[in-house]
Design a protein around this motif. Structure first.
Motif, mmCIF file in Angstrom:
data_model
loop_
_atom_site.group_PDB
_atom_site.id
_atom_site.type_symbol
_atom_site.label_atom_id
_atom_site.label_comp_id
_atom_site.label_asym_id
_atom_site.label_seq_id
_atom_site.Cartn_x
_atom_site.Cartn_y
_atom_site.Cartn_z
ATOM 1 N N PRO A 45 18.180 70.707 27.976
ATOM 2 C CA PRO A 45 16.835 70.969 27.431
ATOM 3 C C PRO A 45 16.225 72.281 27.893
ATOM 4 N N THR A 46 16.709 72.842 29.005
ATOM 5 C CA THR A 46 16.133 74.080 29.522
ATOM 6 C C THR A 46 16.927 75.322 29.108
ATOM 7 N N LYS A 47 17.887 75.157 28.205
ATOM 8 C CA LYS A 47 18.686 76.288 27.728
ATOM 9 C C LYS A 47 17.762 77.400 27.249
ATOM 10 N N ASP A 48 17.937 78.615 27.818
ATOM 11 C CA ASP A 48 16.963 79.682 27.583
ATOM 12 C C ASP A 48 17.363 80.675 26.497
ATOM 13 N N ASN A 49 18.544 80.511 25.901
ATOM 14 C CA ASN A 49 18.999 81.357 24.798
ATOM 15 C C ASN A 49 19.215 82.826 25.195
ATOM 16 N N VAL A 50 19.318 83.104 26.478
ATOM 17 C CA VAL A 50 19.523 84.485 26.922
ATOM 18 C C VAL A 50 20.961 84.923 26.663
#
Length: 205
Positions: A45-50
């Protein structure tokens, strides 16, 4: 008939395979399409897409020495996908947060198109290298199954709340991995399953 809940995440290859197996079973047995209710679950859920390069991220996660070694870890999954007519293209997968894809799922459920949506989004992610975090991409998916993309966009806040409700439901049920099949007040199966197991489950509903 009571519905079977299937908790999935669009970023999960086992959810990809298990969902397709179940949908093929439903079609083979001529069961009602709405016998299953897909439920949202977020593995990360905390995947930041960086960093969106899937193979690079998995190489770091597994601690493997190179991408070729990482790919080898997926050989069994690739073969399992092929057995149900799916492609799992490691080289094109974009590693992004899946919550927006789940907002689309909640919309498709309300509009009576969840099964079509599930197949389209899994294919987008695992076969076509599509970005299911991108709202414009999701609108195209939604339009491709005959739904109103503008209506989807105008309901994002409410759909986000529905995703969060599914996440809480999963926690309340003790769901901690996907795919998880749930009915009659209990977890019936975790994993991709088989037609024989699906038969036992649907006969019990």
């Amino acid at each position: 008939m009571n519905k079977l809940d299937l908790h999935i995440d669009f970023s999960c290859p086992f959810s990809y395979i298990g969902s397709e197996k179940l949908l093929q079973f439903i079609e083979k047995e001529n069961l009602p399409e709405d016998i299953v209710r897909f439920r949202s679950f977020l593995l990360n859920p905390t995947k930041d897409n960086v960093n969106k390069v899937f193979l690079e991220n998995m190489t770091k996660k597994f601690g493997t020495s190179n991408i070729a070694e990482t790919k080898e870890r997926y050989r069994g999954i690739i073969e399992a996908a092929k057995r149900v007519g799916l492609n799992y293209d490691l080289d094109t997968i974009i590693d992004v947060n899946s919550k927006n894809a789940h907002k689309g799922l909640q919309f498709a459920i309300e509009e009576g198109k969840q099964n079509d949506y599930v197949r389209k989004v899994f294919s987008l992610h695992f076969e076509k290298g599509g970005d299911f975090n991108d709202l414009d991409t999701l609108v195209e998916v939604i339009k491709s199954i005959g739904l109103d993309g503008e209506k989807f966009l105008s309901n994002l806040d409410r759909l986000n709340e529905l995703v969060d409700k599914d996440l809480q439901l999963a926690a309340d049920r003790g769901v901690n991995s996907v795919p998880t099949f749930y009915a009659n007040g209990r977890i019936l199966l975790q994993g991709t399953g088989s037609f024989e197991e699906f038969k036992q489950i649907t006969d019990s509903l």
